[in-house]
Design a protein around this motif. Structure first.
Motif, short mmCIF file in Angstrom:
data_model
loop_
_atom_site.label_atom_id
_atom_site.label_comp_id
_atom_site.label_asym_id
_atom_site.label_seq_id
_atom_site.Cartn_x
_atom_site.Cartn_y
_atom_site.Cartn_z
N GLU A 1 68.79 46.37 53.79
CA GLU A 1 69.61 45.70 52.78
C GLU A 1 70.42 44.57 53.38
OE1 GLU A 1 70.39 46.47 48.81
OE2 GLU A 1 68.50 45.96 49.80
N ARG B 1 68.01 41.83 53.83
CA ARG B 1 67.55 41.28 52.56
C ARG B 1 68.60 40.34 51.95
NH1 ARG B 1 68.17 41.94 47.27
NH2 ARG B 1 69.68 43.64 47.53
N PHE C 1 63.41 42.26 43.39
CA PHE C 1 64.30 43.37 43.69
C PHE C 1 65.32 43.51 42.55
CE2 PHE C 1 62.85 41.87 47.84
CZ PHE C 1 62.39 43.06 48.40
N ARG D 1 67.42 51.84 47.59
CA ARG D 1 66.23 51.18 47.05
C ARG D 1 65.07 51.25 48.05
NH1 ARG D 1 67.10 46.37 44.79
NH2 ARG D 1 69.32 46.01 45.23
N TRP D 2 65.37 51.46 49.33
CA TRP D 2 64.33 51.50 50.36
C TRP D 2 63.79 52.91 50.59
CZ3 TRP D 2 62.42 46.97 51.88
CH2 TRP D 2 63.19 45.84 51.63
N ASP E 1 61.69 55.67 48.90
CA ASP E 1 60.77 55.77 47.77
C ASP E 1 61.13 56.89 46.81
OD1 ASP E 1 59.38 53.63 48.80
OD2 ASP E 1 57.81 54.85 49.74
N ARG F 1 64.34 55.67 44.71
CA ARG F 1 64.35 54.42 43.94
C ARG F 1 63.83 54.70 42.53
NH1 ARG F 1 61.33 51.88 47.09
NH2 ARG F 1 59.36 52.13 45.98
N TRP G 1 62.36 50.22 38.78
CA TRP G 1 62.98 49.15 39.58
C TRP G 1 61.92 48.26 40.20
CZ3 TRP G 1 68.04 49.60 42.73
CH2 TRP G 1 69.07 50.01 41.88
N ASN G 2 62.20 46.98 40.25
CA ASN G 2 61.35 46.04 40.98
C ASN G 2 61.61 46.19 42.48
OD1 ASN G 2 60.40 44.96 38.56
ND2 ASN G 2 62.04 43.46 38.47
N HIS G 3 60.53 46.28 43.23
CA HIS G 3 60.68 46.43 44.69
C HIS G 3 59.41 45.88 45.34
CE1 HIS G 3 62.60 48.09 48.26
NE2 HIS G 3 61.41 48.52 48.65
N ASP G 4 59.34 44.57 45.44
CA ASP G 4 58.15 43.89 45.96
C ASP G 4 58.35 43.56 47.44
OD1 ASP G 4 55.92 42.35 46.45
OD2 ASP G 4 56.03 41.28 44.53
N VAL G 5 57.83 44.42 48.30
CA VAL G 5 58.06 44.24 49.74
C VAL G 5 57.35 43.02 50.30
CG1 VAL G 5 58.51 46.69 50.16
CG2 VAL G 5 56.17 45.84 50.28
#
Length: 553
Positions: A409, A412, A457, A467-468, A470, A473, A477-481
């Motif tokens: 985070e 990010r 995100f 959020r990290w 799995d 989360r 939720w959007n979570h596009d690595v």
């Protein structure tokens, strides 16, 4: 029939205008350096003066005509450039501010005022996924563009001219070379110093300095300490030790080494010059504060002297210098000493900046939410008893997922290179997000913008370590690595990424396990965040924190 004789001055002026248009066509194909442009203008003006004399112009008007011709030439050249860039340039289909389409200096201004990261984010919010940042540069924040600009589809994209701007670099380093083949064989040399075995060998040295840090903080419990400073002391001492087998002594002395202020100010000069690399020869006369110029020379001096000291002695433990000074024999040639010096200067700076910033930002966010800090402490307590010798495997993501989330985070929200890494498209161009980008165009992903996009995100501006994980989360939720690129990806991915994670896990484990924390009285988070500036990476202020010993509580 009477023949009207043309005025020599008018003829010369018209010729100057025509030459201005011709010069633009030449410069479009071969961008001039400062020296070649000056020579070109001098030759043109000399030729116009000769023309005026040939047309039997009067000597007493020669100086006036020369000045008029010079003005007409530059006016025509400038007008042609502006009209071309706004209406006929291959990139005119891409949106962006009109001033950015005309000149690179629009972007340079925001670098000089140190708000470039916020400015570029605001442009993307206004114009969308792609923005024309300058006459020949595009910035992207779509998820699909990452692979095309930096990942598996970006094999032909070399580094852009941004990397040519350092006025104090003695030669190209592995990080600055724009030759793809040279980068590949020089990178192999560096890779040997960042392998799994090397990281295991380095770990005891990191822990030794971590123990020194904990000891120093324990002596200062109950007092206000600047976490920004202590993070820098740790990160730069670690990297100088791993790179050259000598640390700067900042943790021991509890005060900064001249290297840090020199680096901060030198980076400002570098980034300003890198916006328009052709001005590099003019930097001695460029209107930035004298301190930045002085710091650039001081940084180069410290880096070279550190290199020379290491070169002159044998060491018991292997360090990174051994690898860059003894290059892979599969390379086409040995490195020159100037190139080794350039690489040496990178070892400490490139490795320490990310670590120091990430530590500071983690504390900045965690201390705003006692529940987050309590959970992190509980997790670290369950992984390490604080007595046995700390090992980074105790804090691996599988065992300490919340710690891993805190680190991610921080990276990010505050990527070390917020404005991304510039690339240059090959001569035949590339297709990005279904649209053709011509050859020779500078392109990049705006790292901070793409990592703070709600499409990628959810709640993008909030510090949410969960959020990290799995299992925690929310499913919606959007979570596009794909868009998590603080160390970039692909052929130019940061070699020090794993070392940075190792240092961050050890630091947080050692410090959070031993102390309680709170902000100093009167500290205002909004003021701290509002004063964050850009200088290639982030320039941040003091983070005043009061420590208390957990063992005594």
């Amino acid at each position: 029939m009477e023949i009207v004789k043309s005025d020599p001055g008018v003829t010369a002026a018209v010729s100057a205008g025509v030459l201005g248009l011709v010069s633009h066509q030449i410069f479009k194909r071969n961008e001039p350096t400062v020296y070649s442009f000056a020579s070109h203008v001098l030759i043109v003006n000399a030729g116009l003066t000769v023309l005026y004399k040939y047309l039997q112009g009067t000597v007493d008007q020669l100086a006036v005509v020369a000045l008029v011709d010079f003005f007409v030439y530059l006016l025509t050249l400038s007008s042609s450039i502006v009209l071309y860039r706004v209406f006929f340039h291959p990139l005119n289909q891409y949106p962006g501010p009109i001033l950015c389409k005309i000149t690179r200096f629009a972007s340079s201004w925001h670098v000089m005022t140190r708000d470039s990261h916020e400015w570029q984010m605001s442009l993307h919010k206004k114009y969308g996924d792609v923005v024309r940042l300058s006459p020949n540069e595009l910035s992207f924040i779509s998820a699909s563009s990452v692979d095309q600009l930096h990942g598996s589809k970006a094999g032909k994209l070399a580094r852009g001219p941004f990397y040519s701007g350092d006025p104090n670099r003695p030669a190209d380093s592995m990080l600055s070379t724009q030759d793809l083949n040279e980068h590949r064989w020089r990178r192999k040399t560096w890779e040997r110093g960042f392998g799994s075995k090397q990281l295991r060998d380095f770990e005891p040295r990191v822990i030794r300095l971590l123990d020194m840090l904990v000891s120093q903080l324990r002596e200062r419990v109950g007092t206000t300490q600047n976490m920004t400073r202590w993070s820098e002391y740790f990160a730069y001492d670690v990297m100088s030790d791993l790179a050259f087998s000598e640390d700067f002594g900042m943790l021991k002395a509890a005060k900064p080494h001249p290297y840090i202020p020199a680096l901060h100010d030198a980076t400002r000069l570098l980034v300003i010059a890198s916006q328009t690399p052709w001005i590099r020869p003019l930097m001695p006369w460029f209107p930035v504060e004298a301190q930045s110029k002085k710091a650039g020379k001081e940084f180069a001096r410290i880096s070279r002297e550190t290199y020379l000291r290491r070169k002159a002695r044998e060491v018991k433990e292997p360090d990174m210098y051994e690898y860059i000074a003894s290059p892979d024999r599969s390379g086409p040639r040995p490195l020159t000493e100037a190139e080794v010096v350039a690489d040496s200067a990178l070892l400490i700076a490139a490795g320490a900046v990310s670590t120091a910033l990430s530590i500071t930002f983690m504390f900045f966010h965690l201390l705003q939410d006692p529940k987050q800090m309590a959970r992190l402490q509980s997790e670290i307590d369950s992984c390490w008893d604080g007595v046995t010798l700390l090992d980074v495997t105790m804090l691996a993501p599988q065992r300490a997922p919340y710690l891993d989330g805190c680190i991610n985070e921080s990276l990010r929200l505050w990527p070390p290179a917020p404005n991304g890494m510039q690339r240059r498209t090959p001569s035949d161009g590339v297709v990005v997000d279904g649209r053709f980008v011509p050859g020779g165009t500078q392109v990049s992903n705006h790292t901070m913008g793409i990592q703070r996009d709600a499409r990628h995100f959810t709640n993008p501006d909030a510090f949410i370590p969960e959020r990290w994980i799995d299992s925690e989360r929310p499913a919606d939720w959007n979570h596009d690595v794909r868009t998590f690129i603080p160390f970039t990806i692909g052929q130019f991915a940061c070699l020090g990424k794993n070392l940075a994670y190792q240092e961050l896990r050890l630091f947080m484990g050692g410090v959070v396990r031993n102390f309680e924390f709170r902000f100093a009285e009167g500290f205002r988070t909004e003021v701290f965040e509002g004063q964050i500036k850009y200088k290639g990476t982030f320039l941040i202020g003091e983070l005043p924190v009061v420590f208390s010993d957990r063992k005594a509580s």
